[in-house]
Design an enzyme around this catalytic site. Structure first.
Site, PDB file in Angstrom:
ATOM      1  CE1 TYR A   1     -15.559 -10.116 -18.225  1.00 25.39           C
ATOM      2  CE2 TYR A   1     -13.505  -9.921 -19.418  1.00 25.39           C
ATOM      3  CZ  TYR A   1     -14.503  -9.356 -18.671  1.00 25.39           C
ATOM      4  OH  TYR A   1     -14.444  -8.018 -18.359  1.00 25.39           O
TER       5      TYR A   1
ATOM      6  CD  GLU B   1     -14.806  -2.162 -11.046  1.00 22.77           C
ATOM      7  OE1 GLU B   1     -13.689  -2.699 -11.080  1.00 22.77           O
ATOM      8  OE2 GLU B   1     -15.877  -2.814 -10.974  1.00 22.77           O
TER       9      GLU B   1
ATOM     10  CE  LYS C   1     -11.957 -10.106 -16.165  1.00 21.08           C
ATOM     11  NZ  LYS C   1     -12.259  -8.679 -16.307  1.00 21.08           N
TER      12      LYS C   1
ATOM     13  CG  LEU D   1     -12.776  -7.751 -11.376  1.00 22.63           C
ATOM     14  CD1 LEU D   1     -13.729  -8.941 -11.265  1.00 22.63           C
ATOM     15  CD2 LEU D   1     -12.247  -7.627 -12.788  1.00 22.63           C
TER      16      LEU D   1
HETATM   17  N1  PDD Z   1     -11.051  -5.827 -17.579  1.00 15.32           N
HETATM   18  N2  PDD Z   1     -12.552  -3.676 -13.260  1.00 15.32           N
HETATM   19  C1  PDD Z   1     -13.259  -4.076 -14.326  1.00 15.32           C
HETATM   20  C2  PDD Z   1     -14.707  -3.732 -14.403  1.00 15.32           C
HETATM   21  C3  PDD Z   1     -12.636  -4.811 -15.350  1.00 15.32           C
HETATM   22  O1  PDD Z   1     -13.348  -5.221 -16.407  1.00 15.32           O
HETATM   23  C4  PDD Z   1     -11.248  -5.085 -15.258  1.00 15.32           C
HETATM   24  C5  PDD Z   1     -10.519  -5.887 -16.303  1.00 15.32           C
HETATM   25  C6  PDD Z   1     -10.547  -4.633 -14.127  1.00 15.32           C
HETATM   26  C7  PDD Z   1      -9.087  -4.915 -13.931  1.00 15.32           C
HETATM   27  O2  PDD Z   1      -8.857  -6.270 -13.645  1.00 15.32           O
HETATM   28  P1  PDD Z   1      -7.487  -6.973 -14.046  1.00 15.32           P
HETATM   29  O3  PDD Z   1      -6.395  -6.174 -13.420  1.00 15.32           O
HETATM   30  O4  PDD Z   1      -7.582  -8.319 -13.450  1.00 15.32           O
HETATM   31  O5  PDD Z   1      -7.400  -6.976 -15.545  1.00 15.32           O
HETATM   32  C8  PDD Z   1     -11.234  -3.946 -13.149  1.00 15.32           C
HETATM   33  C9  PDD Z   1     -10.523  -6.670 -18.627  1.00 15.32           C
HETATM   34  C10 PDD Z   1      -9.094  -6.401 -18.954  1.00 15.32           C
HETATM   35  C11 PDD Z   1     -11.448  -6.578 -19.821  1.00 15.32           C
HETATM   36  O6  PDD Z   1     -12.639  -6.609 -19.596  1.00 15.32           O
HETATM   37  O7  PDD Z   1     -10.978  -6.509 -20.946  1.00 15.32           O
END
Ligand code: PDD
Length: 285
Positions: free
Chosen positions: A33, A182, A149, A207
């Site tokens: 996703y 994270e 992801k 991620l």
């Molecule tokens: N989550 N780490 C994890 C485990 C994440 O699920 C996310 C993003 C990030 C940050 O990635 P980005 O900057 O590309 O949004 C880091 C999304 C927003 C979610 O699951 O809703």
């Protein structure tokens, strides 16, 4: 107005938007996703999000169901049909529908594609950032490829729930060496006593957040020093500042970790400045 979702080639009202009971996403979390912030009715950093999507699909050997240019059209159409000015757009692609068997189905099914969008409350997000959030730490019990992801988010769900139950907003995963990997849905950062901004290198243990990638440009433009290295929970406890990044939150100051105040327990100047600068560096086309 009824919300509209894109499901495998069709734009449908939510109540008609359905996925097969043998979709492999549903049965095995066999899919990926992306989440993009939407501002001014346009997806933010969409090009980078789609590039990461293509990489995630490649790692799972799921074919890209349509060219990225076509996915771009679908994302924008869903945003437009739901009249989202400020909010988020969600894209999910699974390996598709097949009789339940763990190995990849033969013949290869068409991947299942779903896109949804919804509005977010910018006032609430700004208020949250102005106040800062509390996080708790939890052992990182996830699999070894969280750089992909995938929609397999059970440890993240349980971590976030533990945070909520303890009156916190996010959970920081901590590896066996005591280093922070994270957040449950965010990347984790600290600012040291010397003012260096620190975040963990993007290996297989985190991620590679798109917000994280753009933030390196923001930090450099501010003339700040940034270091990609692992930092321990102990170091985070005594950091001058801490914050998290994610597409739907941008930069949010962390003011408590495991109940201990970070710095003076209020949002710090670095996190606040980086948040303010962010959208000058992000792409919106
Ligand atoms: N989550 N780490 C994890 C485990 C994440 O699920 C996310 C993003 C990030 C940050 O990635 P980005 O900057 O590309 O949004 C880091 C999304 C927003 C979610 O699951 O809703």
């Amino acid at each position: 107005m009824s919300r509209i979702a894109y499901v495998n080639g069709r734009y449908l009202p939510f109540r008609e938007a359905k996925i097969h009971v043998e979709d492999r996403g549903y049965q095995f979390a066999d899919g990926v996703y992306e989440v993009c912030e939407v501002r001014g009715g346009k997806p933010v950093d969409e090009r980078r999000h789609l590039a990461r999507l293509e990489r995630s699909l490649g790692e799972l050997r799921i074919a890209l169901p349509m060219p990225l240019t076509a996915l771009d059209v679908v994302l924008r159409e869903v945003v437009a049909r739901n009249r989202i000015g400020y909010g988020m757009v969600y894209l999910q692609i699974t390996r598709g529908v097949a009789r339940r068997d763990h190995a990849f189905p033969v013949p290869t099914p068409a991947p299942a594609v779903v896109v949804t969008a919804r509005g977010l409350n910018s006032g609430r997000n700004e208020a949250l950032a102005a106040k800062g959030i509390a996080v708790i730490s939890v052992p990182d019990n996830r699999w070894g490829r969280v750089d992909i992801k995938t929609i397999g988010l059970l440890p993240n769900v349980l971590a976030r729930q533990a945070a909520v139950e303890q009156g916190a907003r996010d959970a920081w995963f901590v590896d066996r060496d005591g280093a922070v990997t994270e957040g449950a849905s965010t990347n984790a950062w600290i600012v040291t006593g010397e003012g260096t901004v620190v975040t963990r290198p993007a290996d297989h243990a985190i991620l590679r957040g798109i917000t994280r990638t753009v933030l390196f440009d923001v930090i450099k433009a501010r003339g700040l020093v940034v270091e990609e290295r692992a930092f321990t929970l102990q170091e985070a406890y005594t950091a001058r500042e801490a914050f998290v990044t994610a597409a739907t939150q941008i930069v949010v100051p962390v003011v408590r970790i495991d109940g201990r105040p970070v710095g003076d327990g209020r949002p710090g100047p670095v996190a606040t400045a980086l948040r303010a600068d962010f959208h000058r560096h992000a792409e919106r086309t």
